[in-house]
Design a protein around this motif. Structure first.
Motif, PDB file in Angstrom:
ATOM      1  N   ASP A 102       0.818  -1.216   0.000  1.00  0.00           N
ATOM      2  CA  ASP A 102       0.000   0.000   0.000  1.00  0.00           C
ATOM      3  C   ASP A 102       0.852   1.266   0.000  1.00  0.00           C
ATOM      4  O   ASP A 102       0.323   2.369   0.086  1.00  0.00           O
ATOM      5  CB  ASP A 102      -0.960   0.009   1.196  1.00  0.00           C
ATOM      6  CG  ASP A 102      -0.236  -0.036   2.535  1.00  0.00           C
ATOM      7  OD1 ASP A 102       1.005  -0.246   2.532  1.00  0.00           O
ATOM      8  OD2 ASP A 102      -0.898   0.118   3.570  1.00  0.00           O
ATOM      9  N   GLN A 103       2.177   1.121  -0.118  1.00  0.00           N
ATOM     10  CA  GLN A 103       3.063   2.281  -0.160  1.00  0.00           C
ATOM     11  C   GLN A 103       4.018   2.156  -1.344  1.00  0.00           C
ATOM     12  O   GLN A 103       5.235   2.260  -1.215  1.00  0.00           O
ATOM     13  CB  GLN A 103       3.852   2.398   1.148  1.00  0.00           C
ATOM     14  CG  GLN A 103       2.972   2.645   2.357  1.00  0.00           C
ATOM     15  CD  GLN A 103       3.767   2.760   3.649  1.00  0.00           C
ATOM     16  OE1 GLN A 103       4.958   3.016   3.630  1.00  0.00           O
ATOM     17  NE2 GLN A 103       3.107   2.557   4.775  1.00  0.00           N
ATOM     18  N   LEU A 104       3.461   1.928  -2.510  1.00  0.00           N
ATOM     19  CA  LEU A 104       4.268   1.730  -3.703  1.00  0.00           C
ATOM     20  C   LEU A 104       4.842   3.058  -4.190  1.00  0.00           C
ATOM     21  O   LEU A 104       4.109   3.981  -4.489  1.00  0.00           O
ATOM     22  CB  LEU A 104       3.417   1.097  -4.808  1.00  0.00           C
ATOM     23  CG  LEU A 104       3.068  -0.382  -4.622  1.00  0.00           C
ATOM     24  CD1 LEU A 104       2.031  -0.798  -5.644  1.00  0.00           C
ATOM     25  CD2 LEU A 104       4.295  -1.249  -4.742  1.00  0.00           C
ATOM     26  N   GLU A 105       6.159   3.131  -4.249  1.00  0.00           N
ATOM     27  CA  GLU A 105       6.838   4.318  -4.760  1.00  0.00           C
ATOM     28  C   GLU A 105       8.111   3.888  -5.476  1.00  0.00           C
ATOM     29  O   GLU A 105       8.806   2.979  -5.028  1.00  0.00           O
ATOM     30  CB  GLU A 105       7.209   5.278  -3.618  1.00  0.00           C
ATOM     31  CG  GLU A 105       6.018   5.945  -2.945  1.00  0.00           C
ATOM     32  CD  GLU A 105       6.464   6.939  -1.892  1.00  0.00           C
ATOM     33  OE1 GLU A 105       7.682   7.213  -1.814  1.00  0.00           O
ATOM     34  OE2 GLU A 105       5.607   7.447  -1.160  1.00  0.00           O
ATOM     35  N   GLY A 106       8.433   4.546  -6.561  1.00  0.00           N
ATOM     36  CA  GLY A 106       9.711   4.299  -7.231  1.00  0.00           C
ATOM     37  C   GLY A 106       9.836   2.891  -7.758  1.00  0.00           C
ATOM     38  O   GLY A 106       8.882   2.277  -8.221  1.00  0.00           O
ATOM     39  N   ASP A 107      11.051   2.359  -7.665  1.00  0.00           N
ATOM     40  CA  ASP A 107      11.359   1.019  -8.159  1.00  0.00           C
ATOM     41  C   ASP A 107      11.357   0.009  -7.025  1.00  0.00           C
ATOM     42  O   ASP A 107      11.914   0.258  -5.960  1.00  0.00           O
ATOM     43  CB  ASP A 107      12.739   0.989  -8.811  1.00  0.00           C
ATOM     44  CG  ASP A 107      12.717   1.486 -10.244  1.00  0.00           C
ATOM     45  OD1 ASP A 107      11.657   1.406 -10.874  1.00  0.00           O
ATOM     46  OD2 ASP A 107      13.761   1.946 -10.725  1.00  0.00           O
ATOM     47  N   ASP A 108      10.782  -1.162  -7.291  1.00  0.00           N
ATOM     48  CA  ASP A 108      10.855  -2.269  -6.348  1.00  0.00           C
ATOM     49  C   ASP A 108      11.926  -3.270  -6.744  1.00  0.00           C
ATOM     50  O   ASP A 108      12.133  -4.261  -6.042  1.00  0.00           O
ATOM     51  CB  ASP A 108       9.496  -2.974  -6.256  1.00  0.00           C
ATOM     52  CG  ASP A 108       8.461  -2.123  -5.548  1.00  0.00           C
ATOM     53  OD1 ASP A 108       8.706  -1.742  -4.387  1.00  0.00           O
ATOM     54  OD2 ASP A 108       7.417  -1.831  -6.149  1.00  0.00           O
ATOM     55  N   VAL A 109      12.590  -3.026  -7.849  1.00  0.00           N
ATOM     56  CA  VAL A 109      13.694  -3.884  -8.273  1.00  0.00           C
ATOM     57  C   VAL A 109      14.801  -3.018  -8.849  1.00  0.00           C
ATOM     58  O   VAL A 109      14.571  -1.875  -9.257  1.00  0.00           O
ATOM     59  CB  VAL A 109      13.256  -4.925  -9.327  1.00  0.00           C
ATOM     60  CG1 VAL A 109      12.137  -5.811  -8.792  1.00  0.00           C
ATOM     61  CG2 VAL A 109      12.817  -4.259 -10.630  1.00  0.00           C
ATOM     62  N   GLY A 110      15.991  -3.555  -8.883  1.00  0.00           N
ATOM     63  CA  GLY A 110      17.120  -2.890  -9.505  1.00  0.00           C
ATOM     64  C   GLY A 110      18.172  -3.926  -9.839  1.00  0.00           C
ATOM     65  O   GLY A 110      18.229  -4.978  -9.203  1.00  0.00           O
ATOM     66  N   TYR A 111      18.995  -3.639 -10.825  1.00  0.00           N
ATOM     67  CA  TYR A 111      19.994  -4.629 -11.221  1.00  0.00           C
ATOM     68  C   TYR A 111      21.033  -4.003 -12.143  1.00  0.00           C
ATOM     69  O   TYR A 111      20.791  -3.004 -12.801  1.00  0.00           O
ATOM     70  CB  TYR A 111      19.337  -5.827 -11.922  1.00  0.00           C
ATOM     71  CG  TYR A 111      18.286  -5.454 -12.946  1.00  0.00           C
ATOM     72  CD1 TYR A 111      18.626  -5.123 -14.246  1.00  0.00           C
ATOM     73  CD2 TYR A 111      16.935  -5.416 -12.594  1.00  0.00           C
ATOM     74  CE1 TYR A 111      17.665  -4.773 -15.176  1.00  0.00           C
ATOM     75  CE2 TYR A 111      15.971  -5.061 -13.514  1.00  0.00           C
ATOM     76  CZ  TYR A 111      16.336  -4.742 -14.806  1.00  0.00           C
ATOM     77  OH  TYR A 111      15.385  -4.381 -15.725  1.00  0.00           O
ATOM     78  N   TRP A 112      22.200  -4.620 -12.148  1.00  0.00           N
ATOM     79  CA  TRP A 112      23.245  -4.285 -13.123  1.00  0.00           C
ATOM     80  C   TRP A 112      24.122  -5.517 -13.307  1.00  0.00           C
ATOM     81  O   TRP A 112      24.179  -6.392 -12.434  1.00  0.00           O
ATOM     82  CB  TRP A 112      24.079  -3.086 -12.684  1.00  0.00           C
ATOM     83  CG  TRP A 112      24.848  -3.254 -11.406  1.00  0.00           C
ATOM     84  CD1 TRP A 112      24.448  -2.885 -10.146  1.00  0.00           C
ATOM     85  CD2 TRP A 112      26.154  -3.829 -11.251  1.00  0.00           C
ATOM     86  NE1 TRP A 112      25.406  -3.193  -9.222  1.00  0.00           N
ATOM     87  CE2 TRP A 112      26.461  -3.777  -9.868  1.00  0.00           C
ATOM     88  CE3 TRP A 112      27.085  -4.378 -12.124  1.00  0.00           C
ATOM     89  CZ2 TRP A 112      27.666  -4.258  -9.346  1.00  0.00           C
ATOM     90  CZ3 TRP A 112      28.291  -4.863 -11.624  1.00  0.00           C
ATOM     91  CH2 TRP A 112      28.568  -4.786 -10.247  1.00  0.00           C
ATOM     92  N   LEU A 113      24.798  -5.570 -14.453  1.00  0.00           N
ATOM     93  CA  LEU A 113      25.617  -6.717 -14.772  1.00  0.00           C
ATOM     94  C   LEU A 113      26.821  -6.259 -15.581  1.00  0.00           C
ATOM     95  O   LEU A 113      26.688  -5.406 -16.466  1.00  0.00           O
ATOM     96  CB  LEU A 113      24.802  -7.739 -15.584  1.00  0.00           C
ATOM     97  CG  LEU A 113      25.429  -9.110 -15.841  1.00  0.00           C
ATOM     98  CD1 LEU A 113      25.570  -9.895 -14.523  1.00  0.00           C
ATOM     99  CD2 LEU A 113      24.569  -9.904 -16.827  1.00  0.00           C
ATOM    100  N   ALA A 114      27.976  -6.826 -15.284  1.00  0.00           N
ATOM    101  CA  ALA A 114      29.187  -6.508 -16.031  1.00  0.00           C
ATOM    102  C   ALA A 114      28.960  -6.750 -17.516  1.00  0.00           C
ATOM    103  O   ALA A 114      28.329  -7.732 -17.915  1.00  0.00           O
ATOM    104  CB  ALA A 114      30.356  -7.358 -15.535  1.00  0.00           C
ATOM    105  N   ALA A 115      29.469  -5.841 -18.341  1.00  0.00           N
ATOM    106  CA  ALA A 115      29.184  -5.870 -19.775  1.00  0.00           C
ATOM    107  C   ALA A 115      29.566  -7.191 -20.428  1.00  0.00           C
ATOM    108  O   ALA A 115      28.883  -7.661 -21.346  1.00  0.00           O
ATOM    109  CB  ALA A 115      29.898  -4.708 -20.468  1.00  0.00           C
ATOM    110  N   GLU A 116      30.639  -7.811 -19.973  1.00  0.00           N
ATOM    111  CA  GLU A 116      31.089  -9.047 -20.600  1.00  0.00           C
ATOM    112  C   GLU A 116      30.164 -10.233 -20.334  1.00  0.00           C
ATOM    113  O   GLU A 116      30.319 -11.303 -20.944  1.00  0.00           O
ATOM    114  CB  GLU A 116      32.515  -9.392 -20.152  1.00  0.00           C
ATOM    115  CG  GLU A 116      32.700  -9.560 -18.669  1.00  0.00           C
ATOM    116  CD  GLU A 116      33.142  -8.284 -17.963  1.00  0.00           C
ATOM    117  OE1 GLU A 116      33.876  -8.399 -16.962  1.00  0.00           O
ATOM    118  OE2 GLU A 116      32.734  -7.188 -18.402  1.00  0.00           O
TER     119      GLU A 116
END
Length: 222
Positions: A119-133
């Protein structure tokens, strides 16, 4: 452990004994294997240098909304410290390191999920990054789906998720869609034009949701 961490400004200044305690805490959380050689598990102080390397790589940071630019040692220290605090308090991480175990557990990415109330949804609930290779191998979609399933849905009971991706970042869009997110619209956020996604799950959805299955590690790594 919580008081010990609260007294620290930098995980980089921890003693050998304190790092040993954290390593034991790390080892108490069973990592998840997303391929026979790649697993997800908690961040550690030893990941600091790799965080600085990758989060100053334009191929990565130019696809992200959140991290400061440039990404400085104090940013890495603070981020790892808050992740460790969460692990010490709740016994499982919200952000996991993605590691190449054939390279000694080297950090190659990270994936974050949320345990925030629906009931307090704001912004992102997930995030991620991965090395280019490591791009183009489907690693992130598997890691994200496992984390959502095991941490957000099963442990925290969360059922509603928001997510965003830069317009034109088709790799990120495919990752979100493979993890069950549905495209909603284009929005203007933090001075950027981005795609907005959501995933709202009913109990009926959960009953038919495809289960994310862990990989079996190579015998030499298990």
């Amino acid at each position: 452990m919580e008081q010990l961490l609260a007294q620290r400004k930098s995980v980089h200044d921890m003693t050998a004994e304190e790092i040993e305690q954290l390593q034991a805490l790390h080892d108490s959380f069973r990592p998840r294997w997303i391929t026979p050689t790649v697993q997800v598990g908690p961040l550690m102080p030893s990941d600091r240098d790799d965080l600085l390397k990758y989060l100053n790589d334009p191929r990565i940071v130019n696809t992200l909304v959140g991290p400061p630019k440039p990404y400085l040692p104090e940013h890495a220290d603070g981020w790892i410290r808050t992740r460790i605090e969460r692990l010490s308090l709740k016994g499982s991480p919200l952000e996991c390191a993605i590691r190449d175990m054939e390279k000694g557990g080297k950090l190659i990415g990270a994936v974050r999920v949320s345990d925030g109330p629906d009931d307090q949804l704001e912004g992102d609930d997930v995030g991620y990054w991965l090395a280019a290779e490591y791009h183009g191998q489907g690693l992130m979609a598997k890691a994200l789906k496992l984390m959502l399933q095991d941490i957000s849905i099963k442990e925290a009971g969360k059922r509603k998720f928001n997510a965003h991706a830069h317009i034109g970042n088709w790799a990120s869009r495919r990752t979100l869609e493979k993890a069950g997110f549905v495209y909603l619209s284009e929005v203007h956020l933090h001075g950027l034009q981005i795609w907005r996604f959501r995933q709202y799950l009913t109990e009926e959805d959960l009953a038919v949701r495809e289960v994310a299955v862990e990989a079996v590690p190579l015998p030499s790594l298990s």
